[in-house]
Design an enzyme around this catalytic site. Structure first.
Site, PDB file in Angstrom:
ATOM      1  N   CYS A 120       0.805  -1.223   0.000  1.00 49.04           N
ATOM      2  CA  CYS A 120       0.000   0.000   0.000  1.00 49.04           C
ATOM      3  C   CYS A 120       0.835   1.269   0.000  1.00 49.04           C
ATOM      4  O   CYS A 120       0.336   2.350  -0.327  1.00 49.04           O
ATOM      5  CB  CYS A 120      -0.947   0.009   1.198  1.00 49.04           C
ATOM      6  SG  CYS A 120      -2.114  -1.385   1.212  1.00 49.04           S
ATOM      7  N   HIS A 255      -3.489   7.311   2.378  1.00 52.10           N
ATOM      8  CA  HIS A 255      -3.850   5.987   1.879  1.00 52.10           C
ATOM      9  C   HIS A 255      -5.224   5.650   2.427  1.00 52.10           C
ATOM     10  O   HIS A 255      -5.511   5.848   3.610  1.00 52.10           O
ATOM     11  CB  HIS A 255      -2.819   4.961   2.333  1.00 52.10           C
ATOM     12  CG  HIS A 255      -3.251   3.547   2.117  1.00 52.10           C
ATOM     13  ND1 HIS A 255      -3.740   3.093   0.922  1.00 52.10           N
ATOM     14  CD2 HIS A 255      -3.274   2.479   2.972  1.00 52.10           C
ATOM     15  CE1 HIS A 255      -4.051   1.812   1.027  1.00 52.10           C
ATOM     16  NE2 HIS A 255      -3.775   1.420   2.266  1.00 52.10           N
ATOM     17  N   ASN A 285     -10.155  -0.127  -0.068  1.00 58.27           N
ATOM     18  CA  ASN A 285      -8.697  -0.041  -0.066  1.00 58.27           C
ATOM     19  C   ASN A 285      -8.171  -0.565  -1.400  1.00 58.27           C
ATOM     20  O   ASN A 285      -8.211  -1.770  -1.652  1.00 58.27           O
ATOM     21  CB  ASN A 285      -8.137  -0.868   1.103  1.00 58.27           C
ATOM     22  CG  ASN A 285      -6.625  -0.789   1.218  1.00 58.27           C
ATOM     23  OD1 ASN A 285      -5.941  -0.301   0.329  1.00 58.27           O
ATOM     24  ND2 ASN A 285      -6.109  -1.289   2.331  1.00 58.27           N
TER      25      ASN A 285
END
Length: 328
Positions: A120, A255, A285
């Protein structure tokens, strides 16, 4: 440019791509036979829906669309692309790289292309590499891409993990600042990792593995604990390195993992959610794609304006984490 120290990468264009199919929490629970509900997911994560790639749709397909959008917004052509750097945990193949596939599809026949793996945090890592290449003269225009098809590496029996992720791609076109853009550009990036904690967020198996099933595994509480402390440290590091304070930040683009983490970072910076770009409710996500997707949305709808100081931060498997500070 007048001298090498003044060279800086400017985010000249942003682009995003989401697969056509949007799946609500209720649809996901019914389709996958999950013992969960919309209220359970929203309360714990803030996620209401996510997008899933179509059959045959790949990370390079999505990344290509995002790159074309970024070039169009920048008013740039493929001939200005010296490099393509792709952050992905879900490449089309072990090799050639997803970046090479995008480079080929764009018709770019010079320069270079490669993938990086930082989960990520991948977009922040890729942005840092691109900026360094611009500053050292290895390139003058770089496409930095985050693209993921996590729907293909999820354990659909694990309701605590599989509801969290979605597919998508985002890209920025980073080029050398022009003489009239001295105030703009990427001010600094700050990268970290600690492999001792790698197993709390990982994919169990892969092309070179001797075992495993190739799906995401996560110790959610441990990840959350590390996220809040490590992201706060990276944010402070970025601001201190540039002699700036919390009040100087116009927008936080985090994020998009979990609304609770996003809210915690907003409080750390004394920023209300009206100054935080939030897409997790609609995108879930999307790992390395989440920050560039959010940037693309916020530059197109007018929230991020010329002159705004934008702070980006992410944490992911590795553990990896980092922050970047840019003046738009």
């Amino acid at each position: 440019m007048a001298d090498g120290s003044a060279i800086r990468g400017v985010i000249a264009g942003t682009g995003g791509y989401l697969p056509v199919r949007a799946v609500s929490n209720d649809e996901l629970a019914a389709e996958k036979g999950l013992d969960t509900s919309d209220s359970w997911i929203v309360e714990r994560t803030g996620i209401r829906q996510r997008h899933f790639a179509a059959d045959g749709e790949t990370a390079s397909d999505m990344g290509l669309a995002a790159c074309r959008a970024a070039l169009a917004q920048a008013g740039a052509s493929e001939s200005e692309v010296d490099a393509v750097i792709v952050a992905t945990a879900t490449p089309d193949s072990a090799f050639p790289s997803t970046a090479s596939r995008i480079q080929g599809a764009l018709g770019v026949t010079r320069g270079f292309a490669f993938d990086i793996s930082a989960a990520c945090t991948g977009f922040i890592y890729a942005l840092s590499i691109a900026d360094a290449m611009l500053r050292t003269g290895q390139a003058r225009g770089v496409l930095v891409v985050g693209t993921e098809v996590y729907s293909r590496i999820l354990d659909w029996s694990d309701r605590g993990t599989c509801v969290l992720f979605g597919d998508g791609a985002g890209a920025v076109f980073l080029r050398v600042a022009r003489d009239d853009e001295a105030a703009r550009g990427l001010l600094s990036t700050h990268l970290h990792s600690d492999g001792r904690h790698g197993d709390i967020l990982a994919v169990n198996g892969g092309a070179g593995s001797t075992g495993g099933t190739g799906v995401v595994t996560m110790a959610g509480r441990e990840v959350f604990k590390h996220a809040v402390t490590k992201l706060a440290s990276a944010v402070d590091e970025a601001l201190a390195a540039n002699g700036l304070g919390h009040d100087d930040v116009a927008w936080l683009v985090p994020h998009q993992a979990n609304i609770r983490i996003i809210e915690a970072m907003g409080r750390k910076l004394h920023l209300g959610l009206d100054r935080v770009v939030v897409t997790v409710d609609r995108h879930a996500n999307t790992s390395a794609a989440s920050i560039p997707l959010a940037l693309a949305e916020a530059t197109r709808d007018g929230r991020i304006k010329p002159g705004d100081l934008v702070l980006m931060e992410a944490i992911g498997g590795g553990l990896t984490w980092g922050a970047a500070l840019a003046r738009f």
